[in-house]
Design an enzyme around this catalytic site. Structure first.
Site, PDB file in Angstrom:
ATOM      1  N   HIS A  37     -29.960  95.983  29.663  1.00  0.00           N
ATOM      2  CA  HIS A  37     -30.202  96.457  28.303  1.00  0.00           C
ATOM      3  C   HIS A  37     -29.035  97.290  27.793  1.00  0.00           C
ATOM      4  O   HIS A  37     -28.477  97.014  26.742  1.00  0.00           O
ATOM      5  CB  HIS A  37     -31.509  97.267  28.248  1.00  0.00           C
ATOM      6  CG  HIS A  37     -31.946  97.586  26.855  1.00  0.00           C
ATOM      7  ND1 HIS A  37     -31.281  98.493  26.045  1.00  0.00           N
ATOM      8  CD2 HIS A  37     -32.969  97.119  26.102  1.00  0.00           C
ATOM      9  CE1 HIS A  37     -31.880  98.555  24.871  1.00  0.00           C
ATOM     10  NE2 HIS A  37     -32.905  97.742  24.880  1.00  0.00           N
ATOM     11  N   ASP A  60     -34.407  91.771  29.725  1.00  0.00           N
ATOM     12  CA  ASP A  60     -33.267  91.592  28.818  1.00  0.00           C
ATOM     13  C   ASP A  60     -32.250  90.647  29.443  1.00  0.00           C
ATOM     14  O   ASP A  60     -31.983  90.721  30.639  1.00  0.00           O
ATOM     15  CB  ASP A  60     -32.600  92.945  28.558  1.00  0.00           C
ATOM     16  CG  ASP A  60     -33.553  93.928  27.910  1.00  0.00           C
ATOM     17  OD1 ASP A  60     -34.011  93.640  26.794  1.00  0.00           O
ATOM     18  OD2 ASP A  60     -33.861  94.963  28.528  1.00  0.00           O
ATOM     19  N   ASP A 102     -35.882  88.627  26.631  1.00  0.00           N
ATOM     20  CA  ASP A 102     -35.342  89.202  25.397  1.00  0.00           C
ATOM     21  C   ASP A 102     -33.855  88.850  25.374  1.00  0.00           C
ATOM     22  O   ASP A 102     -33.040  89.487  26.032  1.00  0.00           O
ATOM     23  CB  ASP A 102     -35.576  90.718  25.423  1.00  0.00           C
ATOM     24  CG  ASP A 102     -35.098  91.408  24.156  1.00  0.00           C
ATOM     25  OD1 ASP A 102     -34.448  90.748  23.317  1.00  0.00           O
ATOM     26  OD2 ASP A 102     -35.356  92.612  24.001  1.00  0.00           O
ATOM     27  N   HIS A 139     -42.172  96.657  29.911  1.00  0.00           N
ATOM     28  CA  HIS A 139     -40.971  96.641  29.073  1.00  0.00           C
ATOM     29  C   HIS A 139     -39.706  96.917  29.885  1.00  0.00           C
ATOM     30  O   HIS A 139     -39.684  97.796  30.731  1.00  0.00           O
ATOM     31  CB  HIS A 139     -41.134  97.712  27.984  1.00  0.00           C
ATOM     32  CG  HIS A 139     -39.971  97.809  27.052  1.00  0.00           C
ATOM     33  ND1 HIS A 139     -39.288  98.979  26.833  1.00  0.00           N
ATOM     34  CD2 HIS A 139     -39.362  96.870  26.275  1.00  0.00           C
ATOM     35  CE1 HIS A 139     -38.315  98.767  25.959  1.00  0.00           C
ATOM     36  NE2 HIS A 139     -38.332  97.499  25.614  1.00  0.00           N
ATOM     37  N   GLU A 171     -41.138  91.939  30.408  1.00  0.00           N
ATOM     38  CA  GLU A 171     -40.063  91.599  29.474  1.00  0.00           C
ATOM     39  C   GLU A 171     -38.749  91.973  30.130  1.00  0.00           C
ATOM     40  O   GLU A 171     -38.606  93.050  30.700  1.00  0.00           O
ATOM     41  CB  GLU A 171     -40.242  92.376  28.173  1.00  0.00           C
ATOM     42  CG  GLU A 171     -39.181  92.050  27.136  1.00  0.00           C
ATOM     43  CD  GLU A 171     -38.368  93.262  26.710  1.00  0.00           C
ATOM     44  OE1 GLU A 171     -37.814  93.213  25.612  1.00  0.00           O
ATOM     45  OE2 GLU A 171     -38.275  94.251  27.474  1.00  0.00           O
TER      46      GLU A 171
END
Length: 273
Positions: free
Chosen positions: A41, A27, A85, A5, A25
């Site tokens: 993020h 951003d 994301d 993440h 993942e």
């Protein structure tokens, strides 16, 4: 798929893969003109994490390409799936198509190396807002116009807003998407969330007539919540601690039921038990 993440700095790619992630993942933030700008993020983010690591998007793509190109000195053979994301909340709804076009051009040039031995990972475009479904068409049209429709075989989709399953199905209908669908469900690790919607998504996946191919749950950091997610039948868990997920998968109850996905496992195919 053990999904690391918030992997937003190039150095974190190795860090998470070495802890056991086969997926990451990342951003993606956009500027006012809908150009993908940073892998960033910002605050707030998950408890226990630094929210401020970042790269320029194109630089991150080049680092990611190195990590997913066989023969490269930085190659990580286990890393097979990347979820972008897409932080489209900063854009107007009417910019979604443009964001998709620009994203396609960036990926084509800096990740896929214009179709010439680029990175091999499968890519999921994760969109937080159902109203931004035109991003998908912008993306697919652009790759086709640029002469690389074959790269769409490496691309899947996710709407990450925890919307009603029926509403998500409608958004895909409008976007013209008929496969390659991951369905996410989850919440920041600072809060608890039950598995009701995950079970609904798994039922849609397994019905044979739903729109979902794979289901992942985020953010899973504890052994108990990992077991709950595996028991619910998810295909992926997104985590800040890939080593925790690896430990649980090695427990007697799970080690014969689950294994880590490899490049040979098609992430767009629904797994038949």
């Amino acid at each position: 798929w053990i999904m690391g993440h918030m992997v937003n700095a190039i150095g974190q790619i190795d860090e998470f893969v070495n802890l056991g992630a086969n997926s990451i993942e990342t951003d993606v933030s956009f500027d006012d003109s809908a150009n993908p700008q940073y892998t960033y993020h910002g605050v707030p983010c998950d408890c226990g994490r630094s929210c401020l690591k970042w790269e320029n998007y194109n630089d991150f793509l080049k680092g990611l390409r190195s990590a997913t190109t066989p023969g490269n000195s930085k190659y990580q053979s286990k890393l097979v799936l990347v979820v972008f994301d897409l932080k489209t909340g900063s854009l107007y709804d009417n910019q979604a198509n443009e964001a998709g076009k620009k994203l396609a051009k960036n990926l084509l040039q800096h990740y896929w190396n214009n179709g010439n031995n680029g990175g091999r990972a499968y890519i999921v475009l994760s969109i937080p807002d159902l109203n931004h479904y035109p991003l998908i068409k912008g993306f697919t049209d652009t790759l086709t116009q640029e002469g690389h429709p074959e790269l769409l075989e490496k691309v899947g989709y996710d709407f990450s807003g925890n919307d009603a399953i029926g509403d998500v199905a409608n958004a895909y209908k409008k976007a013209g998407v008929t496969g390659h669908v991951w369905q996410s469900d989850g919440i920041t690790n600072c809060l608890l969330r039950g598995l009701t919607r995950v079970r609904e998504a798994v039922a849609n996946r397994d019905s044979g007539k739903g729109y979902i191919n794979k289901v992942y749950y985020w953010t899973v950091d504890k052994r108990a919540s990992t077991r709950d997610a595996l028991d619910a039948g998810v295909d992926g868990v997104m985590t800040n601690y890939p080593d925790v997920i690896t430990d649980v998968m090695n427990e007697a109850a799970y080690k014969n039921k689950f294994r880590l996905a490899t490049y040979e496992d098609n992430p767009w195919e629904t797994f038949k038990k």
